[in-house]
Design a protein around this motif. Structure first.
Motif: not given
Ligand SMILES: Nc1ncnc2c1ncn2[C@@H]1O[C@H](COP(=O)(O)OP(=O)(O)OP(=O)(O)O)[C@@H](O)[C@H]1O
Length: 444
Positions: A201-222
């Motif tokens: 998993i690319p380093a920049e995606l790892l965090e959101s993949q493991i911990f998940g994300h909220e809507r709007g956490a980053f561009t594209g997090a719809t």
């Protein structure tokens, strides 16, 4: 986990010394512990094949053989049943060997019965002994039996486990076996096993993949997206190739392990970690710590229990069962009969060093079954590269014949086996083509 303090307690005692045996049976019975006494290795084996006690107490020296041989032989069938070995004074080396092989504890003769009662009390909280999960083949060798015993015991607790071992040795298979045993122990019909390959998993995606994300956490997090840690709730979060994590994800993982809480990216709500973490690495993590490429504090958090999956070359006893397993598996996948492994082919498997371990065995069998259609697999089917290396180089005439043979076959196939058409395409007469085909052994 599933601990039952008042579980019925029973002991199988394998002890040839009549005085010690009788006094122990009396004392254990007084404590309300059902005790079956075997006076020899043979009797012990019969008893253990018939019943599964809460605890096994076994003397090392028996009149008809050693307790060590008996326990080693029965170990794969004993599941996680705790074993205490009784050693004569000075037999400590043997006791240590047995502990390494999977026994739980030892007492040195002479010992007071109370010592055994105390040790039994420590184990009687355990629930019914586990049966090994159905985790494929390749667990016959002593090294894998020991690993299985450790895994069965770990199934009872939620401890973080670090699995080491070469690539393809079966770390994920071991993690799944632990997961399955834990699931059975907790009486759950299903539990998630979430595997994350940290290197993929690319380093920049790892965090959101493991911990998940909220809507709007980053561009594209719809939308809100739960991460692997959340999805593994009630089961296992398997972090493969953990050595490849960069400094930032290492820090996040450390926090997860320390606090057992996490927040989704862009979120404020703290969520509890409800999964067991099993990490795996084929790199030497301790060496990485020494080189300051892996955090020492994270290493200690991960390596609460550290187990190694042995490489295939160190467990030749497993080759037969593993090969048979893959032959059956691919026979089913390719809807054909499983071919037979010839004796020379099996010898070739035994002689190989297996740098790619079980994965390499699986791949070799799959490739052989795709390419060889006959009912038997020969060494050349499994190790085609050796044939190519070992064959003496072709002479120029042989090489020309081989190329001609190949070309004529192709042209014949294109012209629907019509020799006249093929001769025309090849720019030679029909008679010349017949002659060539005869000389080169091509059937018309
Ligand atoms: N005991 C086994 N029974 C059946 N198949 C096995 C066994 N051990 C390993 N395999 C197979 O071998 C392959 C490699 O196993 P696995 O992925 O568990 O290895 P690994 O040590 O995790 O490898 P890596 O370090 O490359 O991730 C898989 O296809 C797996 O199914």
């Amino acid at each position: 986990m599933n601990q039952t303090a008042n579980a019925p307690r029973s002991v199988v005692l394998i002890e040839d010394d009549a005085v010690l045996g009788e006094s122990l049976v009396q004392r254990l019975t007084l404590e309300g512990i059902a005790t079956a006494w075997a006076r020899s290795a043979r009797e012990g084996e019969v008893l253990l094949r018939r019943q599964r006690p809460t605890l096994i107490v076994c003397d090392i020296r028996l009149p008809d053989g050693s307790g060590e041989a008996l326990l080693t032989r029965l170990m794969p069938e004993l599941g996680g049943t705790p074993i205490i070995v009784v050693t004569a004074f000075g037999d400590v080396a043997q006791a240590v060997r047995l502990l390494r092989a999977g026994a739980d504890d030892y007492v040195e003769k002479p010992f007071p019965a109370q010592l055994l009662i105390d040790k039994l009390a420590a184990y009687s909280g355990w629930s019914a002994p586990l049966r090994p999960a159905d985790d494929g083949a390749g667990w016959r060798s002593p090294a894998m039996q020991t690993l299985r015993r450790h895994l069965l015991k770990l199934a009872r607790v939620d401890t973080t486990v670090l699995l080491g071992g070469e690539s393809g040795a079966g770390k994920e298979v071991a993690a799944r076996a632990l997961h399955e045993s834990g699931r059975a122990e907790a009486g759950r019909a299903a539990a998630p096993f979430v595997a994350v390959n940290c290197a993929a998993i690319p380093a920049e995606l790892l965090e959101s993949q493991i911990f998940g994300h909220e809507r709007g956490a980053f561009t594209g997090a719809t939308e809100r997206q739960p991460g692997f840690a959340e999805r593994a709730a009630g089961g296992t979060l398997f972090l493969d190739e953990v050595a490849e994590l960069g400094p930032a994800p290492q820090a996040k993982l450390l926090r997860l392990l320390q606090e057992r809480r996490f927040t989704r990216l862009g979120g404020r709500e703290e969520l509890p970690l409800q999964a067991r973490i099993v990490a795996a690495s084929n790199a030497d993590l301790r060496a990485r710590v020494a080189e300051r490429r892996f955090r020492e504090d994270l290493y200690y958090r991960l390596a609460v229990v550290e187990l190694a999956v042995p490489p295939l070359r160190e467990r030749p006893e497993d080759l037969g069962a593993l090969a048979a397993h893959f032959l059956r598996h691919f026979a089913q996948a390719f809807a054909r009969e499983a071919p037979e492994l010839t004796a020379p082919a099996f010898d070739a498997l035994l002689a190989h060093r297996w740098p790619g371990n079980v994965r390499e065995l699986r791949n070799r069998i799959e490739r052989a079954m795709v390419l060889a259609e006959g009912p038997r697999l020969e060494p050349a089917d499994l190790f085609p590269e050796r044939q190519a290396q070992e064959a003496p180089p072709l002479s120029l005439a042989e090489a020309r014949d081989a190329a001609e043979r190949e070309h004529i076959r192709r042209v014949l196939a294109r012209s629907g086996s019509r020799v006249g058409d093929a001769a025309q395409l090849l720019g030679i007469s029909r008679t010349t083509l017949w002659e060539r085909m005869k000389r080169l052994g091509i059937k018309g």
